[in-house]
Every structure is written in structure tokens, then in C-alpha cells.
Design a protein around this motif. Structure first.
Motif, PDB file in Angstrom:
ATOM      1  N   VAL A  24       0.846  -1.202   0.000  1.00 22.90           N
ATOM      2  CA  VAL A  24       0.000   0.000   0.000  1.00 22.90           C
ATOM      3  C   VAL A  24       0.876   1.244   0.000  1.00 22.90           C
ATOM      4  CG1 VAL A  24      -1.657   1.341   1.344  1.00 22.90           C
ATOM      5  CG2 VAL A  24      -1.966  -1.126   1.071  1.00 22.90           C
ATOM      6  N   GLY A  25       1.911   1.234   0.833  1.00 19.75           N
ATOM      7  CA  GLY A  25       2.819   2.372   0.888  1.00 19.75           C
ATOM      8  C   GLY A  25       3.547   2.596  -0.416  1.00 19.75           C
ATOM      9  N   PHE A  26       3.993   1.506  -1.047  1.00 14.28           N
ATOM     10  CA  PHE A  26       4.646   1.659  -2.342  1.00 14.28           C
ATOM     11  C   PHE A  26       3.686   2.244  -3.365  1.00 14.28           C
ATOM     12  CE2 PHE A  26       5.316  -0.098  -6.625  1.00 14.28           C
ATOM     13  CZ  PHE A  26       6.459   0.624  -6.955  1.00 14.28           C
ATOM     14  N   GLY A  27       2.452   1.779  -3.359  1.00 13.76           N
ATOM     15  CA  GLY A  27       1.472   2.310  -4.297  1.00 13.76           C
ATOM     16  C   GLY A  27       1.245   3.797  -4.112  1.00 13.76           C
ATOM     17  N   ARG A  28       1.215   4.236  -2.863  1.00 12.45           N
ATOM     18  CA  ARG A  28       1.039   5.664  -2.568  1.00 12.45           C
ATOM     19  C   ARG A  28       2.238   6.457  -3.101  1.00 12.45           C
ATOM     20  NH1 ARG A  28      -1.199   5.428   2.513  1.00 12.45           N
ATOM     21  NH2 ARG A  28       0.761   4.615   3.263  1.00 12.45           N
ATOM     22  N   PHE A  29       3.445   5.931  -2.846  1.00 14.00           N
ATOM     23  CA  PHE A  29       4.648   6.607  -3.309  1.00 14.00           C
ATOM     24  C   PHE A  29       4.711   6.615  -4.835  1.00 14.00           C
ATOM     25  CE2 PHE A  29       9.014   6.700  -4.748  1.00 14.00           C
ATOM     26  CZ  PHE A  29       9.537   7.760  -4.039  1.00 14.00           C
ATOM     27  N   ALA A  30       4.434   5.475  -5.461  1.00 13.98           N
ATOM     28  CA  ALA A  30       4.526   5.373  -6.921  1.00 13.98           C
ATOM     29  C   ALA A  30       3.569   6.335  -7.610  1.00 13.98           C
ATOM     30  CB  ALA A  30       4.254   3.938  -7.361  1.00 13.98           C
ATOM     31  N   ALA A  31       2.384   6.509  -7.051  1.00 17.19           N
ATOM     32  CA  ALA A  31       1.422   7.445  -7.646  1.00 17.19           C
ATOM     33  C   ALA A  31       1.954   8.866  -7.584  1.00 17.19           C
ATOM     34  CB  ALA A  31       0.083   7.339  -6.916  1.00 17.19           C
ATOM     35  N   ALA A  32       2.543   9.256  -6.438  1.00 18.64           N
ATOM     36  CA  ALA A  32       3.108  10.602  -6.317  1.00 18.64           C
ATOM     37  C   ALA A  32       4.306  10.772  -7.237  1.00 18.64           C
ATOM     38  CB  ALA A  32       3.509  10.872  -4.866  1.00 18.64           C
ATOM     39  N   TYR A  33       5.110   9.740  -7.379  1.00 26.33           N
ATOM     40  CA  TYR A  33       6.284   9.803  -8.249  1.00 26.33           C
ATOM     41  C   TYR A  33       5.859  10.009  -9.706  1.00 26.33           C
ATOM     42  CZ  TYR A  33      10.937   8.447 -10.023  1.00 26.33           C
ATOM     43  OH  TYR A  33      12.177   8.429 -10.645  1.00 26.33           O
ATOM     44  N   ARG A  34       4.891   9.227 -10.145  1.00 25.11           N
ATOM     45  CA  ARG A  34       4.429   9.345 -11.531  1.00 25.11           C
ATOM     46  C   ARG A  34       3.793  10.709 -11.788  1.00 25.11           C
ATOM     47  NH1 ARG A  34       2.604   3.419 -10.707  1.00 25.11           N
ATOM     48  NH2 ARG A  34       4.229   2.257 -11.809  1.00 25.11           N
ATOM     49  N   ASP A  35       3.036  11.200 -10.811  1.00 24.88           N
ATOM     50  CA  ASP A  35       2.452  12.536 -10.961  1.00 24.88           C
ATOM     51  C   ASP A  35       3.559  13.584 -11.056  1.00 24.88           C
ATOM     52  OD1 ASP A  35      -0.068  11.486 -10.894  1.00 24.88           O
ATOM     53  OD2 ASP A  35      -0.499  12.070  -8.818  1.00 24.88           O
ATOM     54  N   GLY A  36       4.594  13.428 -10.230  1.00 22.90           N
ATOM     55  CA  GLY A  36       5.704  14.368 -10.276  1.00 22.90           C
ATOM     56  C   GLY A  36       6.458  14.316 -11.592  1.00 22.90           C
ATOM     57  N   MET A  37       6.713  13.110 -12.093  1.00 22.08           N
ATOM     58  CA  MET A  37       7.435  12.974 -13.360  1.00 22.08           C
ATOM     59  C   MET A  37       6.638  13.544 -14.527  1.00 22.08           C
ATOM     60  SD  MET A  37      10.471  11.760 -12.885  1.00 22.08           S
ATOM     61  CE  MET A  37      10.881  11.424 -14.593  1.00 22.08           C
ATOM     62  N   SER A  38       5.313  13.491 -14.432  1.00 22.74           N
ATOM     63  CA  SER A  38       4.482  14.007 -15.528  1.00 22.74           C
ATOM     64  C   SER A  38       4.612  15.514 -15.681  1.00 22.74           C
ATOM     65  CB  SER A  38       3.013  13.637 -15.293  1.00 22.74           C
ATOM     66  OG  SER A  38       2.442  14.408 -14.233  1.00 22.74           O
ATOM     67  N   LEU A  39       5.129  16.209 -14.656  1.00 19.00           N
ATOM     68  CA  LEU A  39       5.290  17.657 -14.703  1.00 19.00           C
ATOM     69  C   LEU A  39       6.660  18.072 -15.214  1.00 19.00           C
ATOM     70  CD1 LEU A  39       3.598  18.559 -11.285  1.00 19.00           C
ATOM     71  CD2 LEU A  39       2.578  18.576 -13.572  1.00 19.00           C
ATOM     72  N   LEU A  40       7.571  17.119 -15.370  1.00 11.06           N
ATOM     73  CA  LEU A  40       8.892  17.405 -15.919  1.00 11.06           C
ATOM     74  C   LEU A  40       8.856  17.323 -17.439  1.00 11.06           C
ATOM     75  CD1 LEU A  40       9.650  16.781 -12.923  1.00 11.06           C
ATOM     76  CD2 LEU A  40      11.707  15.661 -13.808  1.00 11.06           C
ATOM     77  N   PRO A  41       9.807  17.963 -18.121  1.00 12.69           N
ATOM     78  CA  PRO A  41       9.914  17.723 -19.563  1.00 12.69           C
ATOM     79  C   PRO A  41      10.119  16.234 -19.820  1.00 12.69           C
ATOM     80  CG  PRO A  41      11.357  19.515 -18.870  1.00 12.69           C
ATOM     81  CD  PRO A  41      10.848  18.877 -17.611  1.00 12.69           C
ATOM     82  N   ARG A  42       9.656  15.752 -20.937  1.00 16.76           N
ATOM     83  CA  ARG A  42       9.818  14.329 -21.256  1.00 16.76           C
ATOM     84  C   ARG A  42      11.297  14.020 -21.463  1.00 16.76           C
ATOM     85  NH1 ARG A  42       6.547  10.251 -22.867  1.00 16.76           N
ATOM     86  NH2 ARG A  42       7.501   8.558 -24.069  1.00 16.76           N
ATOM     87  N   PRO A  43      11.842  13.029 -20.746  1.00 21.43           N
ATOM     88  CA  PRO A  43      13.263  12.703 -20.924  1.00 21.43           C
ATOM     89  C   PRO A  43      13.557  12.183 -22.323  1.00 21.43           C
ATOM     90  CG  PRO A  43      12.381  11.725 -18.904  1.00 21.43           C
ATOM     91  CD  PRO A  43      11.213  12.218 -19.695  1.00 21.43           C
ATOM     92  N   ASP A  44      14.770  12.442 -22.775  1.00 23.82           N
ATOM     93  CA  ASP A  44      15.217  11.895 -24.043  1.00 23.82           C
ATOM     94  C   ASP A  44      15.696  10.458 -23.895  1.00 23.82           C
ATOM     95  OD1 ASP A  44      15.143  14.215 -26.063  1.00 23.82           O
ATOM     96  OD2 ASP A  44      16.126  15.115 -24.330  1.00 23.82           O
ATOM     97  N   ASP A  45      15.995  10.047 -22.669  1.00 28.40           N
ATOM     98  CA  ASP A  45      16.418   8.675 -22.437  1.00 28.40           C
ATOM     99  C   ASP A  45      16.115   8.304 -20.990  1.00 28.40           C
ATOM    100  OD1 ASP A  45      17.430   6.210 -23.048  1.00 28.40           O
ATOM    101  OD2 ASP A  45      19.539   6.815 -23.073  1.00 28.40           O
ATOM    102  N   VAL A  46      15.731   7.067 -20.777  1.00 25.60           N
ATOM    103  CA  VAL A  46      15.494   6.514 -19.444  1.00 25.60           C
ATOM    104  C   VAL A  46      16.261   5.197 -19.380  1.00 25.60           C
ATOM    105  CG1 VAL A  46      13.774   5.713 -17.774  1.00 25.60           C
ATOM    106  CG2 VAL A  46      13.185   7.528 -19.396  1.00 25.60           C
ATOM    107  N   VAL A  47      17.188   5.080 -18.442  1.00 25.85           N
ATOM    108  CA  VAL A  47      18.039   3.891 -18.391  1.00 25.85           C
ATOM    109  C   VAL A  47      18.077   3.304 -16.987  1.00 25.85           C
ATOM    110  CG1 VAL A  47      19.489   4.734 -20.288  1.00 25.85           C
ATOM    111  CG2 VAL A  47      20.152   5.208 -17.923  1.00 25.85           C
ATOM    112  N   ALA A  48      18.494   2.048 -16.907  1.00 28.33           N
ATOM    113  CA  ALA A  48      18.749   1.366 -15.638  1.00 28.33           C
ATOM    114  C   ALA A  48      20.205   0.926 -15.650  1.00 28.33           C
ATOM    115  CB  ALA A  48      17.822   0.171 -15.478  1.00 28.33           C
TER     116      ALA A  48
END
Length: 305
Positions: A24-48
């Protein structure tokens, strides 16, 4: 892209590595993270990037190549906290942001961090996976501490180090900051009080769940169990031995340390450029994004001449 941020997150696992306390806690964090990332410019690359201590999630803006600027966020923070900074910093070079091992974010820790050497080792390995060029490493708060430690212990991949109000680097943490840090991570703390404590680091500014960054940090404190060693303050000899170009910006209204004492100690680094910005709080990267971008761009340009 929202389904590919997280790298097999630790949920309710061993206390020897950072992990989310519950699904449940991860889900809460992941939702906030995705909302936050949606406000940034779209990255040109995403890597691991694989490291000895886990897989590191990294984002790149820009396609110029050459020596990039790499960002390290503060405690309980990750890439979405650079929202105000990405666009202003994009100028003549690419910008990378990496989510730190051991902090709540999209990276996943797989091995314990036992000391400072482990902490700089994962950064060094991540930088090696980003580019074959040297990088300009910039960190805020505990990310500034980590940047300074890389400059001391693993400088080989760094073209310069940029420290934004680094915590426990040039002066001790204040009793007020220690109280805020300890109080804000209590799992059962009411959200209203957690926000109030968070706001103290920003000069009393309002923090609420209406802002993704506020939700993200509050969830990280509530829902993520850290397992990282206490940051050791560099010795005077270690600071004096740094040979990289260093820019340090100390927030004049920071509650983290005595700003004047921190600025004085920062000047012990040979050739360091040190500035004390009156009125700025520890939330300096969000308060002064354009001024930071102008100063950082000028500093890096000076190193190229």
C-alpha cells in the motif's frame, strides 16, 4: 513510460537494504512519483544502470553528448524534486538525474551500504554507466554531501563538483534540523504534522498533498524504511585535498547548519568558488532555479576556457 519507472522495488524486505514498508505504501509513493514525473519535460532517455549495490534509474534530457551535468537529489528525494531546474539547466550540455541508492525513488538497492566508501562507489559505478566522458556533478542537501564525498574519494570521473547547501559537509547539523529529521520519519506521525516539519526546512513555506513533490517526500518518509549509514562530515584535511573545481552555494536562511560557518569552511577547498545567498532556504533548488542555472552555467563555462 509510467509503467517502466520502478526497478523491482523492495517491499517489506530485509532491513539491511532500503525498502517500502508495504505494498500500500509503495502504491502511494509510486502514484506521487508518476504525478511528479508528468510535470517534468519528457526525458530523451530513461536507463537502468547496474551497480554493486543495486540498479540505478537515470533520466537524460538533451542529445548533445560531451560532459553532462548530473543531478543528485537530497534525503527522501528523487528526480521529480528537480522539476523547477531541468529546463533552466538545459543549455549547452545534457542533464542527467539519477535516483539515489538507499533513498525512496525508482532505483532499487540490493546490497547494504555500510560506509562512505560504499556510497561513493555506487555513484562512481553509475556515472561509468552513463557516459565515457567526465561529468559535472551537482547535488543538493545530502546529495551535496554525496557530491563532496565523490570529489574526495572518487574524483576521477568528475570535471567539477557543484554543492547546493550541502548537509553535514562544512558545518554540523543544527539541533533544529536533527529534530525535524527524526520527527518527520516517524511512520505514525499525522500527515499534517509531517508537512509542518517539512515546511520548516523551507523557511515555514506551506507543504501539502496538493503538490506532487510534497506528497512524494511525505510518502517517502512515511512509507520507505531507509538503511544507510550516517553521513560523516569531511575532515579539514579531506576538504583541503580536493583538487577539482568546486562551486558551493550556501543558503543564507538554511536551518541545516550555521550558514556563515559552512561558507567559511567551504573556502578551505583550494580555488573553490563559494557564495552565501541571503534569504535562500534549504529548499534553494526550488526557490532559485533560474539563478542557480545562470550561476552553474557560468561556472562550467569558466572551466572550459
Amino acid at each position: 513510460m509510467s509503467d517502466t519507472y520502478f526497478l523491482d522495488p523492495n517491499i517489506g524486505r530485509s532491513s539491511s537494504v532500503g525498502s517500502f514498508r508495504s505494498a500500500v505504501g509503495f502504491g502511494r509513493f509510486a502514484a506521487a512519483y508518476r504525478d511528479g514525473m508528468s510535470l517534468l519535460p519528457r526525458p530523451d532517455d530513461v536507463v537502468a544502470i547496474p551497480t554493486s549495490f543495486g540498479r540505478v534509474r537515470a533520466y537524460r534530457w538533451g542529445t548533445r553528448g560531451g560532459e553532462p551535468l548530473v543531478l543528485l537529489a537530497g534525503r527522501q528525494s528523487s528526480t521529480p524534486l528537480w522539476r523547477a531546474n531541468i529546463e533552466p539547466l538545459l543549455g549547452s550540455r545534457d542533464v542527467w538525474s539519477i535516483d539515489s541508492i538507499g533513498e525512496p525513488g525508482a532505483s532499487t538497492q540490493t546490497a547494504p551500504l555500510t560506509d562512505t566508501e560504499d556510497q561513493v562507489a555506487w555513484v562512481d559505478e553509475a556515472l561509468a554507466g552513463l557516459t565515457s566522458d567526465r561529468v559535472h556533478l551537482m547535488g543538493v542537501s545530502i546529495g551535496g554531501w554525496l557530491t563532496a564525498q565523490c570529489a574526495i574519494h572518487r574524483p576521477g570521473r568528475l570535471a567539477s563538483a557543484i554543492l547546493l547547501d550541502p548537509a553535514n559537509t562544512f558545518a554540523p547539523l543544527t539541533a533544529k534540523m536533527i529534530a525535524v529529521s527524526m520527527g518527520s520519519v516517524l511512520p505514525g506521525l499525522p500527515q499534517r504534522l509531517r508537512h509542518k516539519l517539512l515546511g520548516m526546512t523551507a523557511g515555514g513555506a506551506s507543504v501539502s498533498d496538493q503538490v506532487p513533490e510534497g506528497r512524494l517526500i511525505a510518502s517517502g518518509m512515511r512509507d520507505f524504511a531507509q538503511s544507510v549509514p550516517q553521513p560523516a562530515r569531511p575532515s579539514a584535511a579531506e576538504l583541503a585535498a580536493i583538487s577539482l573545481p568546486v562551486l558551493t552555494i550556501i543558503a543564507g536562511a538554511s536551518i541545516v547548519h550555521d550558514p556563515r560557518r559552512a561558507a567559511a569552511a567551504a573556502r578551505s577547498i583550494p580555488g573553490a568558488e563559494v557564495e552565501l545567498w541571503p534569504g535562500a532556504t534549504h529548499a534553494i533548488n526550488g526557490e532559485r532555479p533560474d539563478e542557480i542555472a545562470e550561476r552553474v552555467t557560468r561556472f562550467i563555462a569558466e572551466q572550459m576556457n
